[in-house]
Design a protein around this motif. Structure first.
Motif, PDB file in Angstrom:
ATOM      1  N   UNK A  46       0.817  -1.212   0.000  1.00  8.15           N
ATOM      2  CA  UNK A  46       0.000   0.000   0.000  1.00  8.15           C
ATOM      3  C   UNK A  46       0.852   1.264   0.000  1.00  8.15           C
ATOM      4  N   UNK A  47       1.968   1.236   0.718  1.00  8.74           N
ATOM      5  CA  UNK A  47       2.855   2.397   0.677  1.00  8.74           C
ATOM      6  C   UNK A  47       3.382   2.634  -0.728  1.00  8.74           C
ATOM      7  N   UNK A  48       3.745   1.560  -1.411  1.00 13.97           N
ATOM      8  CA  UNK A  48       4.210   1.696  -2.799  1.00 13.97           C
ATOM      9  C   UNK A  48       3.095   2.269  -3.679  1.00 13.97           C
ATOM     10  N   UNK A  49       1.856   1.814  -3.448  1.00 11.24           N
ATOM     11  CA  UNK A  49       0.725   2.264  -4.258  1.00 11.24           C
ATOM     12  C   UNK A  49       0.374   3.724  -3.979  1.00 11.24           C
ATOM     13  N   UNK A  50       0.734   4.233  -2.794  1.00 13.74           N
ATOM     14  CA  UNK A  50       0.385   5.613  -2.441  1.00 13.74           C
ATOM     15  C   UNK A  50       1.149   6.636  -3.275  1.00 13.74           C
ATOM     16  N   UNK A  51       2.275   6.242  -3.830  1.00 14.23           N
ATOM     17  CA  UNK A  51       3.029   7.153  -4.697  1.00 14.23           C
ATOM     18  C   UNK A  51       2.275   7.321  -6.017  1.00 14.23           C
ATOM     19  N   UNK A  52       1.987   8.524  -6.362  1.00 15.75           N
ATOM     20  CA  UNK A  52       1.250   8.779  -7.593  1.00 15.75           C
ATOM     21  C   UNK A  52      -0.252   8.648  -7.451  1.00 15.75           C
ATOM     22  N   UNK A  53      -0.759   8.629  -6.199  1.00 18.24           N
ATOM     23  CA  UNK A  53      -2.199   8.568  -5.966  1.00 18.24           C
ATOM     24  C   UNK A  53      -2.673   9.870  -5.315  1.00 18.24           C
ATOM     25  N   UNK A  54      -3.945  10.197  -5.498  1.00 19.41           N
ATOM     26  CA  UNK A  54      -4.530  11.366  -4.853  1.00 19.41           C
ATOM     27  C   UNK A  54      -5.098  11.021  -3.485  1.00 19.41           C
ATOM     28  N   UNK A  55      -5.457   9.765  -3.289  1.00 12.39           N
ATOM     29  CA  UNK A  55      -6.050   9.332  -2.018  1.00 12.39           C
ATOM     30  C   UNK A  55      -5.860   7.834  -1.873  1.00 12.39           C
ATOM     31  N   UNK A  56      -5.456   7.423  -0.682  1.00 12.43           N
ATOM     32  CA  UNK A  56      -5.345   6.002  -0.340  1.00 12.43           C
ATOM     33  C   UNK A  56      -6.404   5.685   0.706  1.00 12.43           C
ATOM     34  N   UNK A  57      -7.242   4.705   0.436  1.00 12.95           N
ATOM     35  CA  UNK A  57      -8.346   4.348   1.329  1.00 12.95           C
ATOM     36  C   UNK A  57      -8.059   2.997   1.971  1.00 12.95           C
ATOM     37  N   UNK A  58      -8.158   2.967   3.303  1.00 12.91           N
ATOM     38  CA  UNK A  58      -7.982   1.717   4.037  1.00 12.91           C
ATOM     39  C   UNK A  58      -9.120   1.566   5.041  1.00 12.91           C
ATOM     40  N   UNK A  59      -9.347   0.342   5.469  1.00 10.23           N
ATOM     41  CA  UNK A  59     -10.364   0.083   6.475  1.00 10.23           C
ATOM     42  C   UNK A  59      -9.742  -0.060   7.852  1.00 10.23           C
ATOM     43  N   UNK A  60     -10.547   0.191   8.882  1.00 15.33           N
ATOM     44  CA  UNK A  60     -10.105   0.021  10.272  1.00 15.33           C
ATOM     45  C   UNK A  60     -11.231  -0.647  11.042  1.00 15.33           C
ATOM     46  N   UNK A  61     -10.940  -1.808  11.594  1.00 19.83           N
ATOM     47  CA  UNK A  61     -11.956  -2.554  12.327  1.00 19.83           C
ATOM     48  C   UNK A  61     -12.311  -1.841  13.621  1.00 19.83           C
ATOM     49  N   UNK A  62     -13.579  -1.820  13.934  1.00 23.45           N
ATOM     50  CA  UNK A  62     -14.070  -1.294  15.200  1.00 23.45           C
ATOM     51  C   UNK A  62     -14.797  -2.424  15.918  1.00 23.45           C
ATOM     52  N   UNK A  63     -14.305  -2.815  17.069  1.00 20.30           N
ATOM     53  CA  UNK A  63     -14.935  -3.876  17.865  1.00 20.30           C
ATOM     54  C   UNK A  63     -15.390  -3.280  19.185  1.00 20.30           C
ATOM     55  N   UNK A  64     -16.672  -3.435  19.464  1.00 15.26           N
ATOM     56  CA  UNK A  64     -17.238  -2.812  20.654  1.00 15.26           C
ATOM     57  C   UNK A  64     -16.677  -3.315  21.959  1.00 15.26           C
ATOM     58  N   UNK A  65     -16.096  -4.512  21.976  1.00 13.78           N
ATOM     59  CA  UNK A  65     -15.604  -5.085  23.231  1.00 13.78           C
ATOM     60  C   UNK A  65     -14.112  -4.846  23.424  1.00 13.78           C
ATOM     61  N   UNK A  66     -13.506  -3.962  22.592  1.00 15.37           N
ATOM     62  CA  UNK A  66     -12.072  -3.726  22.710  1.00 15.37           C
ATOM     63  C   UNK A  66     -11.802  -2.259  23.023  1.00 15.37           C
ATOM     64  N   UNK A  67     -10.756  -2.029  23.796  1.00 16.99           N
ATOM     65  CA  UNK A  67     -10.381  -0.678  24.173  1.00 16.99           C
ATOM     66  C   UNK A  67      -9.010  -0.356  23.582  1.00 16.99           C
ATOM     67  N   UNK A  68      -8.609   0.905  23.713  1.00 18.08           N
ATOM     68  CA  UNK A  68      -7.313   1.311  23.193  1.00 18.08           C
ATOM     69  C   UNK A  68      -7.396   1.651  21.720  1.00 18.08           C
ATOM     70  N   UNK A  69      -6.234   1.860  21.103  1.00 19.69           N
ATOM     71  CA  UNK A  69      -6.185   2.214  19.693  1.00 19.69           C
ATOM     72  C   UNK A  69      -6.520   1.003  18.831  1.00 19.69           C
ATOM     73  N   UNK A  70      -7.636   1.079  18.133  1.00 24.82           N
ATOM     74  CA  UNK A  70      -8.088  -0.050  17.337  1.00 24.82           C
ATOM     75  C   UNK A  70      -7.573   0.058  15.905  1.00 24.82           C
ATOM     76  N   UNK A  71      -6.272   0.139  15.786  1.00 24.32           N
ATOM     77  CA  UNK A  71      -5.631   0.181  14.485  1.00 24.32           C
ATOM     78  C   UNK A  71      -4.574  -0.901  14.421  1.00 24.32           C
ATOM     79  N   UNK A  72      -4.555  -1.632  13.318  1.00 20.08           N
ATOM     80  CA  UNK A  72      -3.559  -2.670  13.153  1.00 20.08           C
ATOM     81  C   UNK A  72      -2.259  -2.126  12.608  1.00 20.08           C
ATOM     82  N   UNK A  73      -1.324  -3.029  12.371  1.00 24.78           N
ATOM     83  CA  UNK A  73       0.007  -2.645  11.917  1.00 24.78           C
ATOM     84  C   UNK A  73      -0.037  -1.984  10.548  1.00 24.78           C
ATOM     85  N   UNK A  74      -0.892  -2.470   9.677  1.00 21.98           N
ATOM     86  CA  UNK A  74      -0.982  -1.900   8.331  1.00 21.98           C
ATOM     87  C   UNK A  74      -1.445  -0.449   8.398  1.00 21.98           C
ATOM     88  N   UNK A  75      -2.508  -0.192   9.157  1.00 25.71           N
ATOM     89  CA  UNK A  75      -3.032   1.168   9.264  1.00 25.71           C
ATOM     90  C   UNK A  75      -2.008   2.109   9.888  1.00 25.71           C
TER      91      UNK A  75
END
Length: 290
Positions: free
Chosen positions: A243-272
Motif C-alpha cells: 500500500x505504501x508503494x501504491x500511495x506514490x502517484x495517488x490522490x487518495x489512499x483508502x484503508x479500512x479500520x476494524x471497530x470492535x465494541x468489546x475492545x479498548x485502546x487504539x483499534x488500528x492494526x500494523x498496516x493502518x
C-alpha cells in the motif's frame, strides 16, 4: 438533513491545507463544511498559529482562527455553506464526538523536523482509531504543503471480508464523484512450509494464494458502479509495503479500520499504523464494524 463534512483547525499551516482540501471535498459532495477548533489543541500538539493570520501568537484568538478558515474555504467555493464552532476541550474528545454526526472528518498532520517529520500527530492518530465516520488525514509531503489532486487516481486496500468492505464502498463513491479510476489492491504472500520435513509446494499450490487474492478482489468489486473505471491488482508482499508503494502517484489512499465494541485502546492494526505514518498521499481511514 445533510451531514456536514468536518475539518479540524488549529491555526497551523497544515490545518489551513486541510481547510482547502475539505472545502473542495464538501463542494464535491454538495454538503456543508463545519470548521471546528478545539481550544486545548496546543496542549498536545504545540503548534504555533499560521503566519497567514498576520498577528502575533499571543493575540490570535480561537474566533480569529475559525473565521479565517471560513473565509479561506469560501474563497475557494463562494456558494459553499460554512459553519464554525469553538469547543473549549481536548481535541481528541471534541472531534471524536463530532464524527458521530459528520459524513467525514478531515485533519492535517505536521512536520517536526528531521526524520520525525514523517510521523503523525497524536490527535490525528487518535481520530483515525476512534472516529465513527471516515477520517481523512492529509499526508503527502515533508513540508506539509498538501498538493492538490493531480494524479487522477484513487487506491483502496482490500482486506478481509471484502464483500462487506466499507472502505471499498467509500473508495468507489469517491472515484465516482471525482470521475477518476480506482485501483483496488489486494496483497498476498506465498505459504512457506511449516517445517523442513514438509514437501515443497507444487506449482499449483504455490499459485493458490494469488488466485484467492484475485477472487477476493472480484467479491469486493462485485457491486461497483458501471461508470467507475476499476483497475484490480494483486501484489505479492506485506500489505503495508504494497500500500505504501501504491500511495506514490495517488490522490487518495483508502484503508479500512476494524471497530470492535468489546475492545479498548487504539483499534488500528500494523498496516493502518504504517500507512498513516508514511503514506505519500492523503489517507482515508474508513471504520468497519464487526
Amino acid at each position: 438533513m445533510e451531514l456536514p463534512l468536518v475539518v479540524g483547525v488549529d491555526g497551523s499551516e497544515p490545518s489551513l491545507g486541510a481547510v482547502d482540501w475539505a472545502a473542495d471535498e464538501a463542494a464535491l459532495r454538495g454538503v456543508p463544511l463545519r470548521v471546528v477548533y478545539a481550544s486545548l489543541w496546543e496542549r498536545y500538539e504545540g503548534i504555533a498559529p499560521a503566519q497567514a493570520l498576520n498577528k502575533p501568537s499571543d493575540q490570535v484568538m480561537a474566533e480569529d482562527i475559525v473565521a479565517g478558515a471560513a473565509r479561506r474555504a469560501q474563497g475557494r467555493h463562494a456558494d459553499l455553506k460554512v459553519v464554525t464552532d469553538v469547543l473549549p476541550e481536548e481535541p481528541e474528545y471534541a472531534l471524536v464526538r463530532e464524527s458521530r454526526s459528520a459524513c467525514a472528518l478531515v485533519v492535517g498532520t505536521r512536520g517536526r523536523g528531521g526524520i520525525v517529520d514523517m510521523l503523525l500527530g497524536s490527535v490525528s492518530l487518535t481520530l483515525a482509531a476512534h472516529a465513527d465516520c471516515p477520517v481523512i488525514v492529509l499526508r503527502g509531503s515533508h513540508d506539509n504543503q498538501i498538493a492538490p489532486d493531480t494524479h487522477g487516481r484513487i487506491v483502496v486496500g482490500v482486506g478481509e471480508h471484502p464483500e462487506h468492505s466499507a472502505a471499498v464502498r467509500f473508495a468507489l463513491e469517491e472515484a465516482q464523484r471525482r470521475r477518476v479510476p480506482l485501483e483496488a489492491v489486494r496483497a498476498w504472500r506465498r505459504t512457506a512450509p511449516a517445517t523442513t520435513d514438509q514437501a515443497l509446494p507444487t506449482a499449483e499450490s504455490a499459485r493458490l494464494p494469488e488466485r484467492q487474492a484475485a477472487e477476493e478482489l472480484d467479491k469486493a468489486l462485485s457491486d461497483a458502479p458501471a461508470d467507475v473505471e476499476i483497475h484490480p491488482r494483486t501484489a505479492e508482499g506485506h500489505a503495508r509495503k504494497v500500500l505504501l508503494d501504491a500511495s506514490h502517484g495517488a490522490d487518495l489512499l483508502v484503508i479500512g479500520a476494524h471497530r470492535r465494541g468489546d475492545r479498548f485502546g487504539l483499534q488500528l492494526g500494523r498496516v493502518a499504523h504504517t500507512v498513516l505514518h508514511h503514506s505519500a498521499c492523503p489517507v482515508a481511514v474508513v471504520p468497519q464494524r464487526w
